[in-house]
Design a protein around this motif. Structure first.
Motif, PDB file in Angstrom:
ATOM      1  N   ARG A  89      33.224  31.999  55.308  1.00 37.28           N
ATOM      2  CA  ARG A  89      33.400  31.236  54.064  1.00 37.28           C
ATOM      3  C   ARG A  89      32.117  31.154  53.247  1.00 37.28           C
ATOM      4  O   ARG A  89      32.159  30.909  52.044  1.00 37.28           O
ATOM      5  CB  ARG A  89      33.916  29.823  54.387  1.00 37.28           C
ATOM      6  N   THR A  90      30.976  31.380  53.893  1.00 39.68           N
ATOM      7  CA  THR A  90      29.697  31.307  53.176  1.00 39.68           C
ATOM      8  C   THR A  90      29.280  32.645  52.565  1.00 39.68           C
ATOM      9  O   THR A  90      28.270  32.705  51.857  1.00 39.68           O
ATOM     10  CB  THR A  90      28.572  30.831  54.111  1.00 39.68           C
ATOM     11  N   GLU A 110      30.157  36.138  50.286  1.00 44.95           N
ATOM     12  CA  GLU A 110      31.018  36.633  49.221  1.00 44.95           C
ATOM     13  C   GLU A 110      31.459  38.069  49.502  1.00 44.95           C
ATOM     14  O   GLU A 110      30.676  38.875  50.008  1.00 44.95           O
ATOM     15  CB  GLU A 110      30.296  36.586  47.879  1.00 44.95           C
ATOM     16  N   THR A 122      35.679  31.756  49.780  1.00 41.53           N
ATOM     17  CA  THR A 122      36.252  30.413  49.891  1.00 41.53           C
ATOM     18  C   THR A 122      37.780  30.417  49.962  1.00 41.53           C
ATOM     19  O   THR A 122      38.413  29.373  49.848  1.00 41.53           O
ATOM     20  CB  THR A 122      35.820  29.564  48.686  1.00 41.53           C
ATOM     21  N   ARG A 132      39.823  32.120  47.881  1.00 44.38           N
ATOM     22  CA  ARG A 132      40.493  32.440  46.626  1.00 44.38           C
ATOM     23  C   ARG A 132      41.012  33.878  46.653  1.00 44.38           C
ATOM     24  O   ARG A 132      40.569  34.690  47.469  1.00 44.38           O
ATOM     25  CB  ARG A 132      39.545  32.257  45.441  1.00 44.38           C
TER      26      ARG A 132
END
Length: 233
Positions: A87-88, A90, A229, A231
C-alpha cells in the motif's frame, strides 16, 4: 529444511507476458504444467532440458530473495506485512524488456531498473526483520561461486549477496549453458521467439509471494498484493 517464501515480480494474471512465461517454462505460476512450444531451431526435449532450472522457481524477477521465516513470524503475519508494504508503493511501468546473456544463462532484462530497484530495496528493508538467518550451507554455496568484497558484506548483512547496489533485475529464461557458441545460437533463437513480449513496457502493479514447501519442491505463487492505495488503475 524449512519452507521458504520469496517476493517476486510476476506478470499480471492473464497477460501476454504471463502466457509467454508459462509456455516457455512449461508451468503456470501455481505449478500446473503447460505444454511447451517447439521454437524454430529448438525441439521440445531440448527446451524442456534448457528450462529445467528456471522452471523450479517459476517465471519471475526477484525482488526479495527466498527466505525462511524467523522470529516467530507466521505465514499470515508475513502476508499482512507485505500487504501493508504494498500500500505504500505506487504502481509503475517497467522499461521495455530484451533478451540478454547474464554470465552463462539467458534472461529478459529491462532497459532501465530504477523503479524496480527502488521497490526491491523497500521490500528488502521492510521484510528483513522476518528473515531467518541463512544456513551455513547456503552461505558456503554462495561463496563457492565467487563473491566480491561488497557481495560478501551484503551476504553477511542481508543473507543474500545480490541486493541493494548489487541488485540486477532479470527474468531467467534458461539454465546455464557453458559452451559459448551454443549460448550464442540460443540467444538468436530465444530473441526471435520472445519478440512478442520484448521492446515494450509492462506494468508493475503487484508484489507476488511465492512459496516453497522444501528445497526439492518448486516455488509456486501463493499471494498477490496490489501496489498503491487500492484505487483503480
Amino acid at each position: 529444511m524449512p519452507e521458504r517464501y520469496a517476493v517476486y515480480y510476476a506478470p499480471e494474471q492473464g497477460s501476454e507476458l504471463e502466457r509467454f512465461g508459462a509456455a516457455w517454462l512449461g508451468r503456470n505460476p501455481d505449478g500446473k504444467p503447460v505444454a511447451q512450444p517447439s521454437p524454430p531451431g529448438l525441439d521440445h526435449e531440448a527446451l524442456s532440458d534448457l528450462t529445467a532450472t528456471p522452471r523450479h522457481y517459476g517465471f519471475h524477477g526477484t525482488l526479495v530473495p527466498p527466505m525462511a521465516l524467523g522470529g516467530g513470524c507466521t505465514r499470515q503475519e508475513f502476508i499482512g506485512y507485505i500487504e501493508a508494504l504494498a500500500r505504500t508503493q505506487e504502481p509503475f511501468e517497467m522499461a521495455p524488456l530484451s533478451v540478454r546473456p547474464i554470465g552463462s544463462f539467458l534472461a529478459l532484462v529491462p532497459e532501465d531498473q530504477a523503479g524496480l530497484a527502488h521497490l526491491a530495496e523497500a521490500a528488502l528493508r521492510a521484510l528483513h526483520p522476518f528473515r531467518a538467518p541463512p544456513l551455513s550451507a547456503e552461505k558456503k554455496a554462495r561463496r563457492a561461486k565467487g563473491l566480491t568484497g561488497n557481495q560478501e558484506r551484503l551476504l553477511e548483512m542481508w543473507g543474500y549477496p545480490y541486493v541493494l547496489e548489487e541488485f540486477r533485475f532479470h527474468v531467467t529464461l534458461t539454465g546455464h549453458v557453458e559452451e559459448e557458441a551454443r549460448r550464442a545460437e540460443l540467444f538468436d533463437i530465444v530473441t526471435r521467439y520472445a519478440i512478442g513480449v520484448t521492446g515494450r513496457p509492462w506494468p508493475v502493479r503487484e508484489l507476488c509471494v511465492f512459496h516453497q514447501h522444501d528445497r526439492q519442491a518448486p516455488f509456486t505463487l501463493m499471494h498477490r498484493s496490489r501496489l498503491g492505495t487500492g484505487r483503480d488503475y
